[in-house]
Design a protein around this motif. Structure first.
Motif, PDB file in Angstrom:
ATOM      1  N   ILE A  69      37.016 -14.846   2.603  1.00  0.00           N
ATOM      2  CA  ILE A  69      36.616 -15.236   3.952  1.00  0.00           C
ATOM      3  C   ILE A  69      35.853 -14.077   4.588  1.00  0.00           C
ATOM      4  O   ILE A  69      36.301 -12.935   4.544  1.00  0.00           O
ATOM      5  CB  ILE A  69      37.853 -15.581   4.814  1.00  0.00           C
ATOM      6  N   ALA A  70      34.686 -14.393   5.168  1.00  0.00           N
ATOM      7  CA  ALA A  70      33.843 -13.386   5.819  1.00  0.00           C
ATOM      8  C   ALA A  70      33.914 -13.552   7.325  1.00  0.00           C
ATOM      9  O   ALA A  70      33.922 -14.675   7.844  1.00  0.00           O
ATOM     10  CB  ALA A  70      32.399 -13.535   5.359  1.00  0.00           C
ATOM     11  N   THR A  71      33.931 -12.426   8.022  1.00  0.00           N
ATOM     12  CA  THR A  71      33.926 -12.428   9.477  1.00  0.00           C
ATOM     13  C   THR A  71      33.233 -11.168   9.979  1.00  0.00           C
ATOM     14  O   THR A  71      32.988 -10.231   9.221  1.00  0.00           O
ATOM     15  CB  THR A  71      35.372 -12.542  10.033  1.00  0.00           C
ATOM     16  N   ALA A  72      32.938 -11.160  11.270  1.00  0.00           N
ATOM     17  CA  ALA A  72      32.242 -10.032  11.883  1.00  0.00           C
ATOM     18  C   ALA A  72      33.197  -8.884  12.175  1.00  0.00           C
ATOM     19  O   ALA A  72      34.375  -9.097  12.448  1.00  0.00           O
ATOM     20  CB  ALA A  72      31.575 -10.476  13.186  1.00  0.00           C
ATOM     21  N   VAL A  73      32.667  -7.677  12.128  1.00  0.00           N
ATOM     22  CA  VAL A  73      33.372  -6.496  12.611  1.00  0.00           C
ATOM     23  C   VAL A  73      33.301  -6.566  14.140  1.00  0.00           C
ATOM     24  O   VAL A  73      32.203  -6.725  14.695  1.00  0.00           O
ATOM     25  CB  VAL A  73      32.695  -5.212  12.081  1.00  0.00           C
ATOM     26  N   PRO A  74      34.426  -6.497  14.839  1.00  0.00           N
ATOM     27  CA  PRO A  74      34.413  -6.726  16.296  1.00  0.00           C
ATOM     28  C   PRO A  74      33.418  -5.866  17.080  1.00  0.00           C
ATOM     29  O   PRO A  74      32.770  -6.360  18.003  1.00  0.00           O
ATOM     30  CB  PRO A  74      35.852  -6.411  16.719  1.00  0.00           C
TER      31      PRO A  74
END
Length: 156
Positions: A69-74
């Motif tokens: 799963i890929a997500t943004a660095v806050p």
């Protein structure tokens, strides 16, 4: 989480990698390559064709239910670099499961290549070696919308 390469994160459950990720139809495309190889530029072209930004420059990857799963660095969520223009704001999507890895450093010698994979964390993900492909953004959008023809077509 420190920035690592895909090969360094091969058997981990999570990693932050130097890459860009966009999504189409709920599937993420992780775009990798050396600095200046065109990761953000490809993402911007795909976004102009309907893709949504997941993350630019650094992408958090995690294992969840046997998927990467890929997500943004806050700290940089919702930002994408446009070389010569500056940092742009963008609507983001995510987290998304990875559908493909696109490598902008490697070229594909075959006109119609056999499917290959790359290890991302603890899973294998289809790899596309796309250095120098002129219609790459358009091809990736179509791939994510409709998929690839089976490699043994028309024999199947």
């Amino acid at each position: 989480m420190s920035n690592t390469s895909l090969s360094d994160a091969m058997d981990q459950d999570s990693a932050c990698v130097h890459a860009t990720c966009v999504a189409v139809e709920g599937q993420g495309v992780l775009i990798v390559g050396v600095s200046g190889s065109g990761k953000s530029a490809l993402a911007l072209r795909m976004m102009a064709l309907g893709a949504r930004l997941v993350a630019d420059d650094r992408v958090d990857l995690r294992m969840k239910h046997s998927r990467v799963i890929a997500t943004a660095v806050p700290q940089i969520s919702g930002l994408i670099e446009a070389r010569g223009v500056g940092l742009l704001q963008a609507q983001i999507t995510g987290p998304v499961p990875l559908g493909y890895v696109v490598d902008l450093d490697q070229s594909e010698p075959a006109r119609l290549p056999d499917p290959i994979t790359i290890r991302v964390l603890r899973q294998t993900v289809p790899l596309l070696r796309c250095a120098g492909v002129p219609t790459l953004a358009e091809a990736l959008i179509q791939l994510l919308k409709m998929g690839r023809v089976h490699p043994e077509w028309p024999s199947i």
